[in-house]
Design a protein around this motif. Structure first.
Motif, PDB file in Angstrom:
ATOM      1  N   ILE A 114       2.464   1.286  25.220  1.00 41.09           N
ATOM      2  CA  ILE A 114       2.327   0.801  26.596  1.00 41.09           C
ATOM      3  C   ILE A 114       1.979   1.939  27.556  1.00 41.09           C
ATOM      4  O   ILE A 114       2.588   3.008  27.521  1.00 41.09           O
ATOM      5  CB  ILE A 114       3.624   0.096  27.036  1.00 41.09           C
ATOM      6  N   PHE A 115       1.024   1.675  28.424  1.00 40.14           N
ATOM      7  CA  PHE A 115       0.546   2.687  29.360  1.00 40.14           C
ATOM      8  C   PHE A 115       1.436   2.765  30.607  1.00 40.14           C
ATOM      9  O   PHE A 115       2.094   1.793  30.979  1.00 40.14           O
ATOM     10  CB  PHE A 115      -0.887   2.369  29.784  1.00 40.14           C
ATOM     11  N   GLU A 116       1.431   3.933  31.228  1.00 42.45           N
ATOM     12  CA  GLU A 116       2.128   4.105  32.502  1.00 42.45           C
ATOM     13  C   GLU A 116       1.302   3.541  33.657  1.00 42.45           C
ATOM     14  O   GLU A 116       1.854   3.025  34.625  1.00 42.45           O
ATOM     15  CB  GLU A 116       2.421   5.591  32.747  1.00 42.45           C
ATOM     16  N   GLU A 117      -0.003   3.641  33.529  1.00 44.02           N
ATOM     17  CA  GLU A 117      -0.893   3.187  34.595  1.00 44.02           C
ATOM     18  C   GLU A 117      -1.621   1.911  34.178  1.00 44.02           C
ATOM     19  O   GLU A 117      -2.020   1.746  33.024  1.00 44.02           O
ATOM     20  CB  GLU A 117      -1.922   4.274  34.934  1.00 44.02           C
ATOM     21  N   THR A 118      -1.820   1.025  35.135  1.00 45.07           N
ATOM     22  CA  THR A 118      -2.533  -0.228  34.897  1.00 45.07           C
ATOM     23  C   THR A 118      -4.039   0.028  34.921  1.00 45.07           C
ATOM     24  O   THR A 118      -4.530   0.841  35.705  1.00 45.07           O
ATOM     25  CB  THR A 118      -2.174  -1.248  35.986  1.00 45.07           C
ATOM     26  N   SER A 119      -4.765  -0.657  34.047  1.00 45.39           N
ATOM     27  CA  SER A 119      -6.221  -0.525  34.025  1.00 45.39           C
ATOM     28  C   SER A 119      -6.870  -1.906  34.019  1.00 45.39           C
ATOM     29  O   SER A 119      -6.234  -2.913  33.695  1.00 45.39           O
ATOM     30  CB  SER A 119      -6.672   0.277  32.808  1.00 45.39           C
ATOM     31  N   LYS A 127      -6.752  -3.640  24.395  1.00 41.79           N
ATOM     32  CA  LYS A 127      -6.023  -2.578  25.086  1.00 41.79           C
ATOM     33  C   LYS A 127      -4.646  -3.063  25.517  1.00 41.79           C
ATOM     34  O   LYS A 127      -4.480  -4.198  25.974  1.00 41.79           O
ATOM     35  CB  LYS A 127      -6.800  -2.100  26.308  1.00 41.79           C
ATOM     36  N   ALA A 128      -3.662  -2.169  25.350  1.00 40.99           N
ATOM     37  CA  ALA A 128      -2.289  -2.516  25.731  1.00 40.99           C
ATOM     38  C   ALA A 128      -2.124  -2.514  27.244  1.00 40.99           C
ATOM     39  O   ALA A 128      -2.865  -1.851  27.982  1.00 40.99           O
ATOM     40  CB  ALA A 128      -1.314  -1.539  25.091  1.00 40.99           C
ATOM     41  N   LEU A 129      -1.130  -3.257  27.696  1.00 38.21           N
ATOM     42  CA  LEU A 129      -0.793  -3.349  29.110  1.00 38.21           C
ATOM     43  C   LEU A 129       0.010  -2.139  29.572  1.00 38.21           C
ATOM     44  O   LEU A 129       0.328  -1.241  28.788  1.00 38.21           O
ATOM     45  CB  LEU A 129       0.008  -4.623  29.357  1.00 38.21           C
ATOM     46  N   SER A 130       0.369  -2.142  30.843  1.00 37.90           N
ATOM     47  CA  SER A 130       1.236  -1.112  31.410  1.00 37.90           C
ATOM     48  C   SER A 130       2.656  -1.675  31.555  1.00 37.90           C
ATOM     49  O   SER A 130       2.864  -2.893  31.553  1.00 37.90           O
ATOM     50  CB  SER A 130       0.729  -0.674  32.785  1.00 37.90           C
ATOM     51  N   PHE A 131       3.635  -0.778  31.698  1.00 40.22           N
ATOM     52  CA  PHE A 131       5.014  -1.210  31.925  1.00 40.22           C
ATOM     53  C   PHE A 131       5.129  -2.027  33.213  1.00 40.22           C
ATOM     54  O   PHE A 131       5.891  -3.003  33.267  1.00 40.22           O
ATOM     55  CB  PHE A 131       5.950  -0.004  31.986  1.00 40.22           C
ATOM     56  N   LYS A 132       4.380  -1.643  34.221  1.00 40.69           N
ATOM     57  CA  LYS A 132       4.411  -2.379  35.491  1.00 40.69           C
ATOM     58  C   LYS A 132       3.975  -3.826  35.282  1.00 40.69           C
ATOM     59  O   LYS A 132       4.596  -4.760  35.815  1.00 40.69           O
ATOM     60  CB  LYS A 132       3.518  -1.696  36.519  1.00 40.69           C
ATOM     61  N   GLU A 133       2.932  -4.027  34.505  1.00 43.19           N
ATOM     62  CA  GLU A 133       2.443  -5.383  34.254  1.00 43.19           C
ATOM     63  C   GLU A 133       3.463  -6.200  33.467  1.00 43.19           C
ATOM     64  O   GLU A 133       3.646  -7.392  33.716  1.00 43.19           O
ATOM     65  CB  GLU A 133       1.113  -5.319  33.509  1.00 43.19           C
TER      66      GLU A 133
END
Length: 246
Positions: A114-119, A127-133
């Motif tokens: 999981i990414f820290e930043e949303t893309s 592509k994996a999501l972000s923790f925020k999402e």
């Protein structure tokens, strides 16, 4: 008894027709998601709508634990909906359907992916999501352990869970549990595991673990080897209805 369904990518049919695409995740693991793990947006919505309109009861993990450990009964038509891996399509296409139909879903998160930043969403990669999402979808999605950095495989016979030392596996599980809510619930990456993995989960306090073996879960099922059925885009609605008749 109940059935557990598992989904990975929910995509428009035209995107699925483009074929397999690279997996893009934070820890850099390289792979491609097999096409049978994709389902189309239209099929997914029809399947979930059918379950709602046919009076199926959507299970929570608390109910599954009570079924096994408190011997509580379940409604006759019970189903647990799960997602693995947290790709962008889960938020873009699956979540709006889940929210509209108000279905509780269990999601297994490989936190190292999981990414820290949303893309921005891309139809060309998985592509994996972000923790925020993920946090933004926590009203209907409950997150459980899918390892931190151990969502890797060697072919179709072994996952990293199977070849690493036990101490390292435990540390990885603990790392994932720093973020997920359900810290005693697990899904075997790729559905690949062995008897030692089952014992390790039990010894470390896990109460439920999910496979990718198709079947109906009963009182006789090992709660650390619960069956899950993959629903591919090639399955017709009539076939889905037949599958859910048990």
């Amino acid at each position: 008894m109940f059935k557990t369904l598992v989904f990975h990518e929910i995509r428009p049919k035209e995107e699925i027709d483009l074929g397999m695409r690279p997996v893009i995740v934070k820890n850099g693991y390289v792979d491609q998601l097999p096409l049978p793990l994709f389902n189309s947006v239209s099929s997914f919505e029809k399947e979930m709508t059918y379950l709602v309109e046919s009076g199926y009861h959507f299970l929570t993990l608390a109910e599954v634990k009570a079924f096994f450990y408190e011997k509580k009964s379940l409604p006759e038509k019970s189903v647990l909906i799960t997602f693995d891996d947290c790709f962008q399509s889960m938020k873009t296409y699956a979540y709006p359907i889940i929210k509209k139909l108000e279905i509780p879903v269990t999601v297994f998160v490989a936190t190292g992916w999981i990414f820290e930043e949303t893309s921005e969403y891309s139809g060309k990669v998985s592509k994996a999501l972000s923790f925020k999402e993920l946090d933004e979808m926590s009203d209907y999605f409950t997150y459980a352990n899918h390892t931190h950095d151990y969502h890797e495989r060697r072919g179709i016979e072994a996952s990293k869970l199977m070849w690493e030392d036990k101490e390292n596996v435990v540390q990885d599980l603990e790392k994932c549990n720093e973020w997920v809510k359900e810290k005693d619930v697990f899904a075997y990456p790729f559905g690949l595991y062995d008897a030692e993995n089952v014992s390790l989960l039990k010894d470390n306090g896990f109460t439920l673990a999910f496979t990718t073996k198709q079947g109906v879960t009963t009182r006789e099922t090992n709660p650390l080897e619960i069956e899950r059925t993959v629903i591919p885009f090639t399955m017709t609605l009539d076939e889905f209805k037949e599958l859910m008749t048990y």
